[in-house]
Motif scaffolding. Structure first.
Motif, PDB file in Angstrom:
ATOM      1  N   GLU A  92       0.847  -1.191   0.000  1.00 39.37           N
ATOM      2  CA  GLU A  92       0.000   0.000   0.000  1.00 39.37           C
ATOM      3  C   GLU A  92       0.885   1.245   0.000  1.00 39.37           C
ATOM      4  O   GLU A  92       2.108   1.137  -0.137  1.00 39.37           O
ATOM      5  N   CYS A 172      -4.453  -1.457  -2.606  1.00 36.94           N
ATOM      6  CA  CYS A 172      -4.575  -0.003  -2.571  1.00 36.94           C
ATOM      7  C   CYS A 172      -3.612   0.613  -3.597  1.00 36.94           C
ATOM      8  O   CYS A 172      -3.753   0.393  -4.784  1.00 36.94           O
ATOM      9  N   ALA A 252      -9.514  -1.112   1.752  1.00 39.81           N
ATOM     10  CA  ALA A 252      -8.549  -1.749   2.657  1.00 39.81           C
ATOM     11  C   ALA A 252      -9.180  -2.843   3.507  1.00 39.81           C
ATOM     12  O   ALA A 252      -8.675  -3.177   4.576  1.00 39.81           O
ATOM     13  N   ASN A 255      -6.941  -5.541   5.122  1.00 38.69           N
ATOM     14  CA  ASN A 255      -5.904  -5.216   6.114  1.00 38.69           C
ATOM     15  C   ASN A 255      -6.393  -5.508   7.528  1.00 38.69           C
ATOM     16  O   ASN A 255      -7.098  -4.717   8.137  1.00 38.69           O
TER      17      ASN A 255
END
Length: 283
Positions: A92, A172, A252, A255
């Motif tokens: 990311e 991302c 996201a 994550n």
């Protein structure tokens, strides 16, 4: 947590405002400075959780390496002897942090040689400070980013123990990097998986050679605005691709170090699809 707070954090983390302005807006939305302070640990990543697969896992070996001049990163191999497909993991906009290293180990546990590249190698490597890492990512030119990605893929196609087939997976900023790498038509890229990544210009899609798996979060209005034109261009150019949108999930969502945005159901489903896709095209 209210969606408007998550959206504010997303805007901040993608360059829409500086930290001071973000904290002021967060305080306004939360009602008090104390309430805003209580929200921060939920919004920000907690890397104490970033060890789903520990570095000393008996099935893998992991080390920081330089696979080509100026191409440094985290190389993780299955410990068992054999020949394996290879996956390039693209981070990311926070750089090669503990979470992405853990994702790289997870990929290796699935039966791949995995390389988490550090795109900030030329800037001295990924710093521990996330704000500094985001700032440095913003200084990379498109040429630097594509050059690093192509050099990494070309080196990984010849990596010891690899079967010569390389795929890329990005999250991302890294998802956008996978799309950008794909449009170059690099012959060594055999598959690409982009999680909530910005799309390339529709006119550049004709260069894509690798099959693509494109995964998006249903609540991610910023990134999802480009899906329609991207898919239309993929169809018009007869490209091989799959698109999934995970309803109710935030940007996201994969994550798991981020309590506010992680969505286990979406992450597990997307991960299963990712592994199956990479095995299909790289084995």
């Amino acid at each position: 947590m209210e969606q408007k707070i998550i959206d504010l954090f997303d805007r901040y983390t993608h360059g829409g405002m500086n930290r001071r302005d973000f904290l002021e807006r967060l305080t306004s939305l939360a009602g008090t400075a104390a309430a805003a302070a209580a929200l921060l640990p939920i919004l920000e990543n907690n890397y104490a959780l970033a060890e789903i697969v520990p570095e000393n896992d008996p099935d893998i070996t992991a080390q920081m390496v330089e696979i080509a001049p100026g191409i440094k990163g985290y190389l993780v191999r299955p410990k068992a002897a054999g020949t394996y497909p290879v996956v390039f993991v693209i981070h990311e906009n926070r750089g090669l942090n503990p979470h992405i290293k853990d994702v790289t180990r997870r990929v290796a546990k699935e039966g791949f040689i995995a390389f988490g590249g550090d795109f900030l190698t030329s800037k001295g490597g990924t710093p521990a400070d996330e704000d500094k890492a985001r700032e440095l990512i913003g200084t990379l030119s498109p040429q630097e980013t594509v050059g690093f990605a192509q050099s990494a893929v070309d080196a990984l196609a010849k990596v010891e123990g690899g079967n010569g087939k390389v795929g890329a997976i990005g999250f991302c900023w890294g998802g956008g990097a996978v799309n950008t790498l794909a449009v170059t038509g690099d012959p060594n890229l055999k598959a690409g998986v982009a999680y909530y990544g910005m799309q390339p210009k529709p006119e550049s899609v004709s260069g894509i050679q690798a099959p693509l798996l494109l995964q998006y979060a249903g609540l991610d209005e910023r990134v999802n605005a480009g899906i329609k034109d991207y898919e239309a261009a993929l169809k018009a150019n007869n490209k091989t691709y799959e698109i999934f949108v995970y309803e109710g999930a935030n940007h996201a969502f994969n994550n798991d170090t981020n309590a506010a945005r992680y969505n286990k159901a979406a992450a597990d489903l997307a991960w299963g699809r990712t592994v199956a896709f990479l095995k299909k095209y790289l084995s």
